[in-house]
Design an enzyme around this catalytic site. Sequence first.
Site, PDB file in Angstrom:
ATOM      1  N   THR A   1       0.834  -1.209   0.000  1.00  0.00           N
ATOM      2  CA  THR A   1       0.000   0.000   0.000  1.00  0.00           C
ATOM      3  C   THR A   1       0.863   1.251   0.000  1.00  0.00           C
ATOM      4  O   THR A   1       0.453   2.302  -0.490  1.00  0.00           O
ATOM      5  CB  THR A   1      -0.941   0.000   1.223  1.00  0.00           C
ATOM      6  OG1 THR A   1      -1.663  -1.228   1.254  1.00  0.00           O
ATOM      7  CG2 THR A   1      -1.937   1.147   1.152  1.00  0.00           C
TER       8      THR A   1
ATOM      9  N   TYR B   1       4.531 -12.540   6.022  1.00  0.00           N
ATOM     10  CA  TYR B   1       3.379 -11.970   5.319  1.00  0.00           C
ATOM     11  C   TYR B   1       2.929 -12.949   4.242  1.00  0.00           C
ATOM     12  O   TYR B   1       3.640 -13.171   3.259  1.00  0.00           O
ATOM     13  CB  TYR B   1       3.785 -10.624   4.713  1.00  0.00           C
ATOM     14  CG  TYR B   1       2.734  -9.900   3.916  1.00  0.00           C
ATOM     15  CD1 TYR B   1       1.385 -10.251   3.960  1.00  0.00           C
ATOM     16  CD2 TYR B   1       3.093  -8.830   3.107  1.00  0.00           C
ATOM     17  CE1 TYR B   1       0.437  -9.570   3.224  1.00  0.00           C
ATOM     18  CE2 TYR B   1       2.151  -8.127   2.367  1.00  0.00           C
ATOM     19  CZ  TYR B   1       0.834  -8.511   2.423  1.00  0.00           C
ATOM     20  OH  TYR B   1      -0.114  -7.824   1.685  1.00  0.00           O
TER      21      TYR B   1
ATOM     22  N   LYS C   1       1.020 -12.075   9.089  1.00  0.00           N
ATOM     23  CA  LYS C   1      -0.116 -11.400   8.474  1.00  0.00           C
ATOM     24  C   LYS C   1      -0.698 -12.371   7.457  1.00  0.00           C
ATOM     25  O   LYS C   1      -0.061 -12.705   6.458  1.00  0.00           O
ATOM     26  CB  LYS C   1       0.324 -10.105   7.786  1.00  0.00           C
ATOM     27  CG  LYS C   1      -0.781  -9.408   7.000  1.00  0.00           C
ATOM     28  CD  LYS C   1      -0.239  -8.229   6.221  1.00  0.00           C
ATOM     29  CE  LYS C   1      -1.320  -7.582   5.359  1.00  0.00           C
ATOM     30  NZ  LYS C   1      -0.780  -6.475   4.516  1.00  0.00           N
TER      31      LYS C   1
ATOM     32  N   VAL D   1      -3.522  -6.202  10.037  1.00  0.00           N
ATOM     33  CA  VAL D   1      -2.741  -5.271   9.235  1.00  0.00           C
ATOM     34  C   VAL D   1      -3.679  -4.772   8.148  1.00  0.00           C
ATOM     35  O   VAL D   1      -3.970  -5.492   7.190  1.00  0.00           O
ATOM     36  CB  VAL D   1      -1.488  -5.941   8.650  1.00  0.00           C
ATOM     37  CG1 VAL D   1      -0.719  -4.954   7.772  1.00  0.00           C
ATOM     38  CG2 VAL D   1      -0.585  -6.445   9.774  1.00  0.00           C
TER      39      VAL D   1
END
EC number: 4.3.3.7
Length: 296
Positions: free
Chosen positions: A48, A136, A164, A204
């Site tokens: 992001t 992640y 995550k 997250v």
Amino acid sequence: MTKTFRGVYTVMITPMTQQGDVDLAALARFTDWQIREGIHGLIPLGSTGEFLSLSEEERDDVIRTVIATAAGRVPVLIGTGAEDTREAVRLSRKAQDMGADGVMVIPPFYSTPTDDEIVHHYAQIAAAIEIPVMVYNNPATANVDLKPALIARLAEIDGCDYIKESTLEVTRIRDIIRLCGDRLTPFGGILGFESFVMGAQGWVAVASNVAPHAMSRIFELVADEGKIDEARALYLQYLPLIEAVGGQYYVAGTKTLLRHMGFEVGIPRPPRLPLPADRDALMAEIVRDLDLHCDA
């Protein structure tokens, strides 16, 4: 001493000027606003944050700005994913030296590593630093899927303390907890409320760029107060926003929402483009319906 990570962590956008340069002054204001709104933690330089579209100098500036502005008020994890294990180690060491509380590391995203290669990758990173690693899992962007059995192997690595989990399978959280016990703490990635109900200790989130207080409150209602019905109602109220920053428009959509809220953060860098007019209008409608504003 490392901090215990828990709650809603914003995977932060990177503000840009109208000329397309990183806007560090806006980033500092945005960081402070996030903390004042009650966010539990911050993660710059995730997808992001357009980390692959920034130079190393720009990434360093982002790290310094967020860590200095946070000033220990909330944990700051730095995205340090790279295709080359040596580079991921180097970036993770640098993040630690710059004052990060932890790192978030996506698997190598082009080479489609085997399970053994993934375990080796994370073991090398964790051994090189003294701060926690948040693994992640995002199959849509990493090209590999870290399924619960593999995550259980990663949980055996000292320092791989968090994950995550970014799939739409909420049973992943259940199985991670079942297989890993207290060796690894799961955070939701796409699913927030559903993950909390299944026992995740955090989220997250992209949507918390725009609504940090509300997203944090959903977690607190479930995890701290046991008010699941109240949390569900708040979640459903904000679901249009959460869905609006999902999919391919997550960067442009988030920046557009913030602009409609009164905080100019620029547009994404190519290849990402500003939102089409119809989606821009949808973002403006969401801001009006939820009465969102940003005083950063």
